[in-house]
Design an enzyme around this catalytic site. Structure first.
Site, PDB file in Angstrom:
ATOM      1  N   ARG A  25       0.838  -1.214   0.000  1.00  0.00           N
ATOM      2  CA  ARG A  25       0.000   0.000   0.000  1.00  0.00           C
ATOM      3  C   ARG A  25       0.864   1.252   0.000  1.00  0.00           C
ATOM      4  O   ARG A  25       0.469   2.288  -0.514  1.00  0.00           O
ATOM      5  CB  ARG A  25      -0.978  -0.001   1.190  1.00  0.00           C
ATOM      6  CG  ARG A  25      -1.749   1.301   1.308  1.00  0.00           C
ATOM      7  CD  ARG A  25      -3.078   1.178   2.050  1.00  0.00           C
ATOM      8  NE  ARG A  25      -3.022   0.398   3.250  1.00  0.00           N
ATOM      9  CZ  ARG A  25      -2.470   0.790   4.400  1.00  0.00           C
ATOM     10  NH1 ARG A  25      -1.913   1.986   4.499  1.00  0.00           N
ATOM     11  NH2 ARG A  25      -2.480  -0.004   5.446  1.00  0.00           N
ATOM     12  N   TYR A  81     -14.057  17.343 -16.216  1.00  0.00           N
ATOM     13  CA  TYR A  81     -14.611  15.987 -16.228  1.00  0.00           C
ATOM     14  C   TYR A  81     -15.700  15.918 -15.143  1.00  0.00           C
ATOM     15  O   TYR A  81     -15.506  16.416 -14.023  1.00  0.00           O
ATOM     16  CB  TYR A  81     -13.483  14.981 -15.952  1.00  0.00           C
ATOM     17  CG  TYR A  81     -14.019  13.625 -15.579  1.00  0.00           C
ATOM     18  CD1 TYR A  81     -14.793  12.896 -16.469  1.00  0.00           C
ATOM     19  CD2 TYR A  81     -13.778  13.079 -14.321  1.00  0.00           C
ATOM     20  CE1 TYR A  81     -15.321  11.666 -16.121  1.00  0.00           C
ATOM     21  CE2 TYR A  81     -14.293  11.843 -13.963  1.00  0.00           C
ATOM     22  CZ  TYR A  81     -15.069  11.148 -14.869  1.00  0.00           C
ATOM     23  OH  TYR A  81     -15.601   9.935 -14.519  1.00  0.00           O
ATOM     24  N   ASP A 111      -5.327  19.063 -14.243  1.00  0.00           N
ATOM     25  CA  ASP A 111      -5.583  17.737 -14.810  1.00  0.00           C
ATOM     26  C   ASP A 111      -5.111  17.792 -16.264  1.00  0.00           C
ATOM     27  O   ASP A 111      -5.690  18.485 -17.097  1.00  0.00           O
ATOM     28  CB  ASP A 111      -7.087  17.431 -14.709  1.00  0.00           C
ATOM     29  CG  ASP A 111      -7.442  16.059 -15.272  1.00  0.00           C
ATOM     30  OD1 ASP A 111      -6.686  15.549 -16.120  1.00  0.00           O
ATOM     31  OD2 ASP A 111      -8.494  15.510 -14.877  1.00  0.00           O
TER      32      ASP A 111
HETATM   33  C1  LIG Z   1     -10.140  14.557 -17.795  1.00  0.00           C
HETATM   34  C2  LIG Z   1     -10.428  13.428 -16.852  1.00  0.00           C
HETATM   35  N1  LIG Z   1      -9.916  13.468 -15.606  1.00  0.00           N
HETATM   36  C3  LIG Z   1     -10.152  12.481 -14.707  1.00  0.00           C
HETATM   37  C4  LIG Z   1     -10.948  11.400 -15.034  1.00  0.00           C
HETATM   38  C5  LIG Z   1     -11.200  10.335 -14.000  1.00  0.00           C
HETATM   39  O1  LIG Z   1     -10.318   9.288 -14.196  1.00  0.00           O
HETATM   40  P1  LIG Z   1     -10.649   7.756 -13.823  1.00  0.00           P
HETATM   41  O2  LIG Z   1     -11.841   7.367 -14.605  1.00  0.00           O
HETATM   42  O3  LIG Z   1      -9.377   7.049 -14.210  1.00  0.00           O
HETATM   43  O4  LIG Z   1     -10.888   7.709 -12.347  1.00  0.00           O
HETATM   44  C6  LIG Z   1     -11.488  11.302 -16.320  1.00  0.00           C
HETATM   45  C7  LIG Z   1     -12.333  10.147 -16.684  1.00  0.00           C
HETATM   46  O5  LIG Z   1     -12.933  10.103 -17.724  1.00  0.00           O
HETATM   47  C8  LIG Z   1     -11.224  12.346 -17.246  1.00  0.00           C
HETATM   48  O6  LIG Z   1     -11.731  12.333 -18.490  1.00  0.00           O
END
Ligand SMILES: Cc1ncc(COP(=O)(O)O)c(C=O)c1O
Length: 392
Positions: free
Chosen positions: A57, A110, A181
């Protein structure tokens, strides 16, 4: 040694084969825990005097291999890896806020990130202000208790690109950390740390893995910041499995090649859509007609713009439902970044939690089709869209 079959079955077997040669690839260390000869050895690892692993972990050789590759290609000091993109995002945010703090976030994100910020954090008394990061006065939305500004390099699903250099400078003057992100861009296209971001997060489920077979998340930043996130993550526990870290390391070897091809295909597809009568609007920063084109060229480290694009169809929501049925082999998938082209319907998938009012504020239309351009021959991709659009 006791001759009992059960005893032999559970105790025999060497950890390390005696061999003058080493494996060409890093093996999968499918071990939850590690054994020590003495208590002092364990103490030495805990205290940092000796290198070693204790419990998967909190660390595993496969994860460390992945982290080394990722730190190199992102040019970041330190990396942590998780079992999903949402885990990486949640750990980065939770490690940096406490009850009573405030976050400023883009209103085009997202959907999962949006809901985490809007719903979950409220339960922990963390307030979030969603803003139009392109047009609102960001500085005015920052309060004394603001700790984080959260955004995406290329936003999902509208592919907006804003000047992260200016945003980071302004936030740093006010003591606010910027989390970006970078899932849609990947380090092949943009490295937000170079533009001032404090933390970069990935859904590695997408391009970093790239084959639609692993869920994973990655966080990158300076040593101190990542250490804090690592501690929070080690207690909340969204660990990446040894197998997934192995698969992801292997995928990173071809990331750059894949992203270039995804991007070349996406640009050709965007140009095709731009001239199609049944397409109202194309969202792709690689198009010269895109209002984000010039800025993207400044921020991006290549002349590629990524594999993701969206289109508003003239026929609205019904046209999206129809084209999904008319497409022959291009699948409707509520994800992205696999080797094969796929389409998604944001208002019914990734952004389904947004109310009509929130969709309006975020400028996400109900007739929006999101396309993840794959690695196929581009004429095959365009041919299939052409036949499907002709049926609308
Ligand atoms: C831009 C973006 N960030 C984060 C995520 C979340 O990632 P995960 O589905 O791997 O948890 C997504 C999922 O589609 C995404 O498109």
């Amino acid at each position: 040694m006791n001759k009992d079959i059960m005893t032999k079955a559970v105790r025999l077997g060497e950890y390390s084969p005696k061999s003058i040669s080493t494996p060409k690839t890093v093996p999968i260390y499918m071990s939850s825990s590690y054994a020590f000869e003495t208590v002092d050895d364990l103490e030495d690892v805990y205290s940092g005097k000796e290198e070693g692993y204790v419990y998967s972990r909190v660390g595993n050789p496969g994860q460390d291999t992945l982290k080394a590759v990722m730190a190199g290609i992102e040019d970041g000091e330190d990396v942590e890896v998780y079992s999903s993109g949402m885990a990486a995002i949640a750990m980065s945010i939770m490690a940096n806020v406490s009850a009573g703090d405030h976050i400023v976030a883009s209103n085009v994100l997202y959907g999962g990130s949006y809901s985490l910020l809007k719903e979950e954090l409220k339960r922990f008394d963390v307030e979030v202000s969603f803003i139009d990061i392109e047009n609102d006065d960001i500085a005015a939305s920052i309060k004394d208790n603001t700790k984080i500004l959260y955004m995406e390099t290329i936003s999902n699903p509208l592919m907006e690109v804003v000047d992260i250099r200016e945003i980071c400078n302004m936030c740093h003057e006010k003591g606010v950390k910027v989390i970006i992100d970078n899932t849609f861009a990947t380090p092949s296209i943009c490295q937000p740390l170079k533009h001032g971001a404090d933390i970069v997060v990935y859904s590695a489920t997408k391009y970093l893995c790239g084959h639609s077979d692993v869920m994973a998340g990655i966080v990158i930043g300076d040593k101190e910041t990542v250490a804090k996130i690592r501690y929070t993550g080690s207690l909340l526990g969204p660990t990446m499995s040894p197998f997934d870290s192995w698969v992801l390391t292997r995928s990173l070897r071809t990331l750059d090649l894949r992203v270039k091809k995804h991007s070349e295909n996406a640009l050709e597809l965007a140009k095709y859509f731009e001239n199609h009568e049944k397409v109202e609007k194309v969202y792709y920063p690689g198009l010269e007609s895109s209002k984000y084109h010039e800025l993207s060229k400044e921020l991006f480290n290549t002349d590629h713009f990524g594999g993701m694009l969206s289109v508003d169809l003239v026929g609205g929501e019904q046209a999206v439902c129809d084209i999904i049925e008319h497409l022959e082999s291009i699948k409707f998938v509520p994800s992205l970044a696999g080797v094969a082209t796929s389409v998604s319907f944001p208002v019914r998938t990734s952004h389904r939690a947004l109310t009509d009012e929130e969709l309006k504020e975020s400028n996400i239309s109900k007739g929006l089709l999101r396309i993840s351009t794959g690695l196929e021959n581009i004429s095959d991709i365009i041919g299939e869209f052409d036949r499907a659009l002709a049926k609308l």
